[in-house]
Design a protein around this motif. Structure first.
Motif, PDB file in Angstrom:
ATOM      1  N   UNK A 157     -72.096   8.954 -51.021  1.00 16.22           N
ATOM      2  CA  UNK A 157     -72.000  10.041 -50.039  1.00 16.22           C
ATOM      3  C   UNK A 157     -71.961   9.517 -48.614  1.00 16.22           C
ATOM      4  N   UNK A 158     -72.719   8.440 -48.343  1.00 15.17           N
ATOM      5  CA  UNK A 158     -72.721   7.835 -46.996  1.00 15.17           C
ATOM      6  C   UNK A 158     -71.339   7.267 -46.686  1.00 15.17           C
ATOM      7  N   UNK A 159     -70.671   6.701 -47.702  1.00 12.55           N
ATOM      8  CA  UNK A 159     -69.305   6.181 -47.507  1.00 12.55           C
ATOM      9  C   UNK A 159     -68.350   7.335 -47.161  1.00 12.55           C
ATOM     10  N   UNK A 160     -68.499   8.476 -47.835  1.00 12.44           N
ATOM     11  CA  UNK A 160     -67.651   9.631 -47.551  1.00 12.44           C
ATOM     12  C   UNK A 160     -67.873  10.116 -46.113  1.00 12.44           C
ATOM     13  N   UNK A 161     -69.141  10.085 -45.658  1.00 13.62           N
ATOM     14  CA  UNK A 161     -69.445  10.495 -44.282  1.00 13.62           C
ATOM     15  C   UNK A 161     -68.858   9.510 -43.267  1.00 13.62           C
ATOM     16  N   UNK A 162     -68.826   8.221 -43.658  1.00 13.67           N
ATOM     17  CA  UNK A 162     -68.225   7.208 -42.782  1.00 13.67           C
ATOM     18  C   UNK A 162     -66.727   7.462 -42.631  1.00 13.67           C
ATOM     19  N   UNK A 163     -66.062   7.841 -43.766  1.00 13.77           N
ATOM     20  CA  UNK A 163     -64.629   8.151 -43.705  1.00 13.77           C
ATOM     21  C   UNK A 163     -64.373   9.363 -42.803  1.00 13.77           C
ATOM     22  N   UNK A 164     -65.229  10.368 -42.929  1.00 16.17           N
ATOM     23  CA  UNK A 164     -65.104  11.560 -42.075  1.00 16.17           C
ATOM     24  C   UNK A 164     -65.255  11.169 -40.606  1.00 16.17           C
ATOM     25  N   UNK A 165     -66.246  10.318 -40.333  1.00 16.53           N
ATOM     26  CA  UNK A 165     -66.501   9.885 -38.952  1.00 16.53           C
ATOM     27  C   UNK A 165     -65.299   9.131 -38.387  1.00 16.53           C
ATOM     28  N   UNK A 166     -64.674   8.319 -39.239  1.00 17.77           N
ATOM     29  CA  UNK A 166     -63.503   7.548 -38.788  1.00 17.77           C
ATOM     30  C   UNK A 166     -62.329   8.472 -38.479  1.00 17.77           C
ATOM     31  N   UNK A 167     -62.106   9.468 -39.353  1.00 20.80           N
ATOM     32  CA  UNK A 167     -60.977  10.392 -39.165  1.00 20.80           C
ATOM     33  C   UNK A 167     -61.137  11.225 -37.890  1.00 20.80           C
ATOM     34  N   UNK A 168     -62.388  11.543 -37.528  1.00 24.01           N
ATOM     35  CA  UNK A 168     -62.624  12.438 -36.397  1.00 24.01           C
ATOM     36  C   UNK A 168     -63.162  11.708 -35.168  1.00 24.01           C
ATOM     37  N   UNK A 169     -63.030  10.375 -35.172  1.00 30.00           N
ATOM     38  CA  UNK A 169     -63.453   9.555 -34.024  1.00 30.00           C
ATOM     39  C   UNK A 169     -64.881   9.862 -33.579  1.00 30.00           C
ATOM     40  N   UNK A 170     -65.759   9.967 -34.579  1.00 25.57           N
ATOM     41  CA  UNK A 170     -67.167  10.274 -34.278  1.00 25.57           C
ATOM     42  C   UNK A 170     -67.856   9.040 -33.707  1.00 25.57           C
ATOM     43  N   UNK A 171     -68.623   9.224 -32.649  1.00 28.32           N
ATOM     44  CA  UNK A 171     -69.473   8.148 -32.108  1.00 28.32           C
ATOM     45  C   UNK A 171     -70.809   8.756 -31.721  1.00 28.32           C
ATOM     46  N   UNK A 205     -77.753  20.896 -27.190  1.00 27.87           N
ATOM     47  CA  UNK A 205     -77.972  21.810 -26.060  1.00 27.87           C
ATOM     48  C   UNK A 205     -77.641  21.135 -24.736  1.00 27.87           C
ATOM     49  N   UNK A 206     -77.905  19.838 -24.678  1.00 23.50           N
ATOM     50  CA  UNK A 206     -77.631  19.086 -23.446  1.00 23.50           C
ATOM     51  C   UNK A 206     -76.184  18.604 -23.400  1.00 23.50           C
ATOM     52  N   UNK A 207     -75.402  18.920 -24.472  1.00 17.44           N
ATOM     53  CA  UNK A 207     -74.003  18.526 -24.603  1.00 17.44           C
ATOM     54  C   UNK A 207     -73.812  17.008 -24.582  1.00 17.44           C
ATOM     55  N   UNK A 208     -74.840  16.278 -25.089  1.00 20.04           N
ATOM     56  CA  UNK A 208     -74.719  14.824 -25.218  1.00 20.04           C
ATOM     57  C   UNK A 208     -73.855  14.486 -26.433  1.00 20.04           C
ATOM     58  N   UNK A 209     -73.899  15.363 -27.465  1.00 22.66           N
ATOM     59  CA  UNK A 209     -73.045  15.158 -28.643  1.00 22.66           C
ATOM     60  C   UNK A 209     -72.403  16.483 -29.032  1.00 22.66           C
ATOM     61  N   UNK A 210     -71.362  16.388 -29.907  1.00 21.27           N
ATOM     62  CA  UNK A 210     -70.638  17.598 -30.321  1.00 21.27           C
ATOM     63  C   UNK A 210     -70.893  17.916 -31.789  1.00 21.27           C
ATOM     64  N   UNK A 211     -70.212  18.948 -32.293  1.00 17.15           N
ATOM     65  CA  UNK A 211     -70.425  19.414 -33.666  1.00 17.15           C
ATOM     66  C   UNK A 211     -70.070  18.390 -34.724  1.00 17.15           C
ATOM     67  N   UNK A 212     -68.950  17.687 -34.542  1.00 19.75           N
ATOM     68  CA  UNK A 212     -68.548  16.668 -35.523  1.00 19.75           C
ATOM     69  C   UNK A 212     -69.581  15.544 -35.623  1.00 19.75           C
TER      70      UNK A 212
END
Length: 561
Positions: free
Chosen positions: A445-459, A520-527
């Motif tokens: 499941x962590x690998x699947x989340x990593x793929x999602x993060x890569x597709x959506x440029x999550x940082x 709330x502080x808009x430091x990160x987003x929904x993705x």
């Protein structure tokens, strides 16, 4: 009164059946009493061939079955727990240890068979303690063995007067090779050298055969018993096949050495000399070769043959290992398959304690593969290295296969009568398997989340990264500790696993709050948040399964350290 072949055959087969049943019943009980200690002794007592010989001798003398010792040895080699050279020493010792049965038969305890049976039945049926029941089973089996010999002996008495049988024995005296072939084939059919040597002793005692006729058959019996190990090697690893072949070569070479000496009259003189001189030094031994009954003379010959054969071939262990390595070369397929079943082996099923101990080893190996899957997933989450994806698929398939194989194996082993300790171990293994498999799934499941993060440029922000690393590290430690608990049954460590699981639960709560604050502080987003929370959830569930594993080991529960 004329005795028919039918009466002789019925008495022989009935007596032989009782003898084999008694021997097996006794050996099974003795193996159960020895439990997993037998495997442990074989593993620890074989660091060099000399120690291996002593260990093989002692184990076989205690459990009264060279076949059980050699089959167990083949299984341990198959599981890569013994090397070929260590196994050769054990097999040589097993050949010496099996002579103990011939001596017991030689003492002619047939008159006491019924009282022995009575004592065994009383202990087996009415004792409350499992160990006492097993000792009663062994005594009962011992009594049945001698009762079978009595029936067999009475049935074979008329053979000495039958022309066909007399002519067969004369042909053996004139051509010893025929005797070796008869002994080999008979032991191959019966699958017990102790039984065939017992028959031989009884025939000699009834006057149906002479000592000169018995010895070639005795040599054949020693070759025939290696068939059990050869059969045990079928479908096993290359190393296990080599071990089985070594057993065969060892006994064949012994016959090639000693049969000519016997034909020339030297071997009998050696046995007589050893009996009259060396055995006279044993406390309690009184008399000479001529005062021994024919049964003990055959037992003595059996012992001298196996001890002498071992002394001659022991310095050649390296040569034997070289020969069988050349005859059975390495397999490429075997070398490449690092993820196959390693420790469990159906050869161990007859001894549930050994089988469950090996299943625990395989379960631990599966646990270490699940930990490897976890580390692989974390590394992929951080690096997105595509090679790690291939490894993840291989690990997941292997863990799923191991879960099925180990479950089937433990269920099969549990069909036997289990002691309380073995039953508890069976429960722990079966429960732990499911949790270990779930840890691997959550790592996937962590690998699947990593793929999602890569597709959506999550940082992640620096704070989120620190929180994630802190929870990963504590989960890593908890997973490592839970496997140590499963292996060592360490209660203090188990309590630490439980305490860590509580800390990880609290971490998840605290980090969720921090995440909401950052949103709330808009430091990160929904993705970013979706990946962050999903990884936290997987880590928390992995810690739950770690605690489950620790709790299965201690059924009375855990306390916080």
């Amino acid at each position: 009164m004329t005795v028919t072949w039918q009466e002789i055959l019925f008495a022989f087969l009935g007596g032989l059946g009782l003898f084999l049943f008694g021997l097996r019943f006794m050996s099974d009980a003795l193996q159960s009493v020895a439990g997993d200690r037998m495997r442990s002794i074989l593993e620890k007592g074989t660091r060099n061939p000399v120690r291996g010989v002593l260990t093989g001798t002692i184990v076989t003398a205690l459990i009264q079955s060279s076949s059980a010792t050699t089959v167990l040895t083949v299984g341990l080699v198959n599981a890569q727990l013994l090397t070929l050279r260590q196994a050769i020493g054990v097999i040589m010792g097993a050949n010496i240890g099996t002579t103990m049965t011939a001596y017991l038969i030689g003492f002619n305890l047939k008159d006491y068979a019924l009282p022995i049976l009575a004592i065994g039945v009383l202990m087996y049926m009415f004792a409350k303690n499992k160990k006492v029941q097993l000792i009663g089973q062994a005594i009962f089996g011992f009594g049945v063995l001698f009762f079978g010999l009595t029936i067999m002996g009475e049935g074979m008495k008329p053979l000495k007067d039958l022309p066909y049988f007399v002519n067969l024995m004369v042909s053996i005296e004139n051509n010893a090779i025929i005797g070796v072939i008869i002994g080999t084939l008979f032991t191959f059919v019966v699958q017990s050298s102790s039984a065939t040597i017992g028959v031989l002793q009884e025939l000699a005692y009834q006057g149906a055969i002479t000592y000169q006729q018995a010895v070639p058959i005795l040599f054949g019996d020693n070759i025939g018993t290696t068939v059990t190990a050869l059969l045990a090697g079928i479908g096993a690893s290359v190393a296990a096949k080599r071990t089985a072949l070594t057993h065969f070569l060892f006994n064949v070479l012994g016959t090639i050495i000693f049969l000519p000496l016997f034909i020339m009259g030297f071997f009998e003189k050696i046995v007589v000399f050893i009996t009259n001189n060396l055995f006279a030094l044993i406390p309690g031994f009184a008399g000479t070769w001529s005062t021994l009954n024919i049964k003990l003379q055959i037992a003595q010959t059996h012992a001298v043959f196996n001890i002498s054969n071992t002394l001659i071939q022991l310095p050649m262990v390296a040569v034997l290992a070289y020969i069988v390595t050349k005859l059975i070369p390495d397999s490429k397929e075997e070398a490449e398959d690092e993820f196959k079943i390693r420790y469990i082996d159906k050869r161990f099923i007859n001894n549930p304690s050994v089988a469950l101990s090996q299943a625990t080893r395989e379960t631990l190996r599966m646990g270490h593969l699940a930990r490897e899957a976890f580390e692989n997933a974390i590394e992929y989450f951080e690096t997105h290295n595509p090679d790690l994806l291939k490894k993840a698929v291989k690990l997941e398939d292997t863990i799923d296969t191991l879960e099925r194989e180990i479950t089937d194996y433990v269920v099969l082993a549990s069909e036997k009568s289990l002691s309380r300790e073995d039953s508890s171990q069976s429960y722990t293994i079966l429960q732990s398997l499911s949790d270990i498999e779930r840890i691997a799934d959550l790592s996937e499941g962590i690998i699947e989340q990593a793929d999602y993060a890569k597709r959506h440029n999550v940082s992640f922000s620096g704070e989120a990264q620190d929180e994630l690393q802190s929870m990963i590290q504590l989960t890593r430690e908890t997973l490592e500790m839970s496997l140590w608990v499963l292996e060592r049954k360490d209660r203090e460590l188990a309590n630490k696993v439980a305490a860590n699981e509580v800390r990880i639960d609290q971490m998840q709560v605290d980090y969720r709050r921090s995440h909401i604050r950052r949103l709330n502080e808009r430091v990160c987003n929904g993705n970013n948040g979706a990946v962050f929370l999903d990884v936290l959830g997987n880590l928390e569930r992995i810690s739950d399964h770690c605690r489950n594993i620790a709790e299965y080991v201690f059924a009375d529960g855990l306390k916080m350290a």
